[in-house]
Design a protein around this motif. Structure first.
Motif, PDB file in Angstrom:
ATOM      1  N   LEU A 120     -30.548 -50.620 -10.638  1.00  0.00           N
ATOM      2  CA  LEU A 120     -29.687 -49.725  -9.860  1.00  0.00           C
ATOM      3  C   LEU A 120     -28.564 -49.205 -10.741  1.00  0.00           C
ATOM      4  CD1 LEU A 120     -29.280 -51.956  -6.640  1.00  0.00           C
ATOM      5  CD2 LEU A 120     -31.076 -50.278  -7.135  1.00  0.00           C
ATOM      6  N   ALA A 121     -27.997 -48.063 -10.346  1.00  0.00           N
ATOM      7  CA  ALA A 121     -26.882 -47.487 -11.106  1.00  0.00           C
ATOM      8  C   ALA A 121     -25.809 -46.989 -10.151  1.00  0.00           C
ATOM      9  CB  ALA A 121     -27.376 -46.354 -12.005  1.00  0.00           C
ATOM     10  N   ALA A 142     -32.662 -47.779 -19.557  1.00  0.00           N
ATOM     11  CA  ALA A 142     -33.208 -48.713 -18.571  1.00  0.00           C
ATOM     12  C   ALA A 142     -34.553 -48.229 -18.038  1.00  0.00           C
ATOM     13  CB  ALA A 142     -32.218 -48.892 -17.431  1.00  0.00           C
ATOM     14  N   MET A 143     -34.676 -46.938 -17.777  1.00  0.00           N
ATOM     15  CA  MET A 143     -35.935 -46.402 -17.241  1.00  0.00           C
ATOM     16  C   MET A 143     -37.074 -46.572 -18.242  1.00  0.00           C
ATOM     17  SD  MET A 143     -34.634 -42.944 -15.250  1.00  0.00           S
ATOM     18  CE  MET A 143     -36.219 -42.607 -14.468  1.00  0.00           C
ATOM     19  N   ILE A 144     -36.768 -46.391 -19.514  1.00  0.00           N
ATOM     20  CA  ILE A 144     -37.798 -46.519 -20.547  1.00  0.00           C
ATOM     21  C   ILE A 144     -38.182 -47.977 -20.750  1.00  0.00           C
ATOM     22  CG2 ILE A 144     -38.301 -46.205 -22.993  1.00  0.00           C
ATOM     23  CD1 ILE A 144     -36.540 -43.683 -22.889  1.00  0.00           C
ATOM     24  N   GLU A 145     -37.156 -48.849 -20.864  1.00  0.00           N
ATOM     25  CA  GLU A 145     -37.438 -50.258 -21.133  1.00  0.00           C
ATOM     26  C   GLU A 145     -38.131 -50.944 -19.957  1.00  0.00           C
ATOM     27  OE1 GLU A 145     -33.698 -51.963 -22.177  1.00  0.00           O
ATOM     28  OE2 GLU A 145     -33.751 -51.219 -24.252  1.00  0.00           O
ATOM     29  N   ARG A 146     -37.793 -50.561 -18.736  1.00  0.00           N
ATOM     30  CA  ARG A 146     -38.360 -51.196 -17.550  1.00  0.00           C
ATOM     31  C   ARG A 146     -39.589 -50.446 -17.022  1.00  0.00           C
ATOM     32  NH1 ARG A 146     -34.690 -54.205 -14.059  1.00  0.00           N
ATOM     33  NH2 ARG A 146     -32.819 -54.815 -15.188  1.00  0.00           N
ATOM     34  N   GLN A 148     -39.475 -47.837 -15.312  1.00  0.00           N
ATOM     35  CA  GLN A 148     -39.091 -47.568 -13.930  1.00  0.00           C
ATOM     36  C   GLN A 148     -38.993 -46.063 -13.718  1.00  0.00           C
ATOM     37  OE1 GLN A 148     -36.016 -50.134 -12.373  1.00  0.00           O
ATOM     38  NE2 GLN A 148     -35.252 -48.555 -10.963  1.00  0.00           N
ATOM     39  N   ARG A 149     -39.717 -45.567 -12.714  1.00  0.00           N
ATOM     40  CA  ARG A 149     -39.783 -44.124 -12.492  1.00  0.00           C
ATOM     41  C   ARG A 149     -38.711 -43.614 -11.547  1.00  0.00           C
ATOM     42  NH1 ARG A 149     -45.842 -43.738 -10.400  1.00  0.00           N
ATOM     43  NH2 ARG A 149     -45.008 -45.484  -9.192  1.00  0.00           N
ATOM     44  N   PHE A 150     -37.975 -44.512 -10.893  1.00  0.00           N
ATOM     45  CA  PHE A 150     -37.095 -44.125  -9.792  1.00  0.00           C
ATOM     46  C   PHE A 150     -35.877 -45.036  -9.799  1.00  0.00           C
ATOM     47  CE2 PHE A 150     -35.674 -43.982  -5.412  1.00  0.00           C
ATOM     48  CZ  PHE A 150     -36.052 -42.738  -4.913  1.00  0.00           C
ATOM     49  N   VAL A 151     -34.690 -44.459 -10.021  1.00  0.00           N
ATOM     50  CA  VAL A 151     -33.466 -45.258 -10.070  1.00  0.00           C
ATOM     51  C   VAL A 151     -32.537 -44.862  -8.920  1.00  0.00           C
ATOM     52  CG1 VAL A 151     -31.388 -45.820 -11.390  1.00  0.00           C
ATOM     53  CG2 VAL A 151     -33.581 -45.548 -12.569  1.00  0.00           C
ATOM     54  N   PRO A 152     -32.291 -45.754  -7.959  1.00  0.00           N
ATOM     55  CA  PRO A 152     -31.333 -45.457  -6.884  1.00  0.00           C
ATOM     56  C   PRO A 152     -29.897 -45.471  -7.426  1.00  0.00           C
ATOM     57  CG  PRO A 152     -32.873 -47.213  -6.279  1.00  0.00           C
ATOM     58  CD  PRO A 152     -32.982 -47.035  -7.761  1.00  0.00           C
ATOM     59  N   ILE A 153     -29.109 -44.528  -6.976  1.00  0.00           N
ATOM     60  CA  ILE A 153     -27.683 -44.475  -7.333  1.00  0.00           C
ATOM     61  C   ILE A 153     -26.912 -44.976  -6.118  1.00  0.00           C
ATOM     62  CG2 ILE A 153     -25.822 -43.052  -8.226  1.00  0.00           C
ATOM     63  CD1 ILE A 153     -28.322 -43.280 -10.048  1.00  0.00           C
TER      64      ILE A 153
END
Length: 435
Positions: A383-384, A396-400, A402-407
């Motif tokens: 989360l951010a 974070a998206m690249i390392e995890r 993860q295609r979708f980060v909630p703000i």
């Protein structure tokens, strides 16, 4: 002979300060050494302030020079030699705390302090000496105060400016005249200039602030350019604007900042101009529009660290589903909206987790369509916050993977950043560098 003057291309703060200064030096002559802005010229065409033309002044006879709203000898035209003459007493009333070469002959009467308008400093002198002003004088002085403080909305405004305004209103200032004079609709030339700025503008993210840099070759609106720049900042919702306008013999640089930490006065001084942190200008000769624009960007990005925050990139508003939504209904909504991920919220609209199309399809394959999404949601996603740097989110998206980060802000989801947002932002950065 006493002479009161302000900077070239005088604005209302300069003109108003001159009128107030004459109350302190009643025998002085008012002189505009370098003309005034179009709004000032239009006002003087209708209202007689007993101004004296520079050509009618014998500079060699000046024994005291009162400078208002400036202390820069390079901004007072032919009066520069007078200001630097040790035999001439120079009195300065200015709210710009900028370096000056006027020091040897500066009078002890000078007042240079950081307030919203130079007009405020003069009003304080009038109040201290119990010098009354007429309603018309109060109106003229209020023009400068209201213009320079943005009607008390600029971040440079201080409590002292409000006190000065209170004094002027009590003295009979006509606020209807102030409003009619300062807030006129844009004429066709100003609209053309505004449109050209919008067509040739780019946003730079600097230390969490949005700074718009724009250029224009429309030079039909010389006197109103500053007003257009202010409108541009409001229209685009940015923290600061720096524009460069190509004119016949020079490039005019104008800066307006709604955040004093982005100091447009410093930018203007780098071009030989002047002003303060929230409003400044400079006239640049011998350089092209492209050269000036490139220098503006170079100065900004050198002094202020380029940053991009989550709130600058995120997609909002966000479609979310309740924790009790069934797997079947969630899948139908995903298909209807064309989405691959849904944030999940509880009865208080607080974020609780994510559910992906892949998880939905697996549950449906195992005939778990009646199950609530709370039972299959992901709760350990990265989360951010709105002020999280884009670089951190990208990493974070690249390392995890993860295609979708909630703000998230105050436990509520205020936006999302997807891979599409990530690629679009990176693509825009590449294009900006290529340009």
């Amino acid at each position: 002979m006493d002479v009161i003057a302000t900077h070239s291309n005088a604005d209302f703060d300069g003109l108003a300060s001159m009128v107030a200064a004459r109350k302190l030096f009643p025998d002085a002559k008012l002189v505009l050494p370098g003309g005034g802005q179009e709004t000032v010229r239009n006002f003087l065409a209708v209202h007689d302030l007993d101004m004296t033309k520079l050509k009618d002044i014998d500079i060699s006879q000046i024994t005291r020079l009162v400078l208002v709203d400036t202390q820069d000898p390079d901004r007072i035209g032919p009066l520069k030699s007078c200001a630097q003459n040790p035999a001439v007493e120079v009195v300065v009333f200015d709210h710009h705390l900028e370096p000056t070469s006027i020091s040897v002959n500066r009078s002890k009467q000078s007042v240079i302090e950081s307030v919203g308008a130079s007009t405020t400093l003069l009003v304080e002198q009038l109040r201290r000496r119990h010098i009354p002003v007429t309603p018309f004088e109060a109106t003229v002085i209020a023009l400068g105060l209201y213009e320079e403080t943005g009607s008390f909305t600029f971040t440079s405004t201080t409590s002292r400016d409000f006190e000065a305004g209170s004094f002027l209103v009590a003295a009979g200032a006509d606020l209807n005249m102030v409003t009619e004079t300062l807030h006129r609709p844009l004429d066709p030339d100003a609209v053309a200039l505004l449109n050209d700025f919008l067509e040739h503008s780019e946003v730079h993210y600097l230390e969490g602030r949005k700074v718009l840099v724009a250029t224009s070759t429309v030079d039909r609106c010389r006197g109103e350019a500053a007003g257009v720049v202010h409108r541009l900042a409001e229209l685009q919702g940015v923290d600061a604007v720096v524009v460069a306008v190509m004119m016949a013999d020079r490039v005019q640089v104008i800066g307006r900042s709604r955040r004093p930490e982005i100091d447009v006065g410093w930018i203007a001084r780098e071009f030989g101009g002047g002003g303060h942190a929230v409003a400044a200008a400079a006239a640049v000769k011998g350089q092209t529009l492209v050269e000036v624009k490139e220098k503006v960007v170079r100065l900004l990005t050198t002094r202020y660290r380029p940053t991009l925050l989550a709130q600058d990139v995120m997609t909002h508003p966000v479609k979310a589903i309740d924790v009790e939504t069934s797997v079947t209904e969630a899948g139908q909504r995903m298909t209807a909206y064309g989405l691959n991920v849904f944030p999940i919220v509880d009865e208080k609209d607080h974020y609780t987790g994510l559910v992906s199309r892949e998880s939905i399809q697996k549950a449906l394959f195992h005939r778990l369509g009646k199950m609530a999404v709370r039972d299959i949601m992901q709760t350990d996603a990265y989360l951010a916050q709105p002020d999280t740097s884009f670089q951190e989110i990208e990493t974070a998206m690249i390392e995890r993977n993860q295609r979708f980060v909630p703000i998230i802000q105050d436990n509520k989801i205020v936006g999302v950043i997807t891979r599409t947002d990530l690629l679009r932002t990176l693509h825009d950065d590449v294009l900006r560098i290529a340009r």
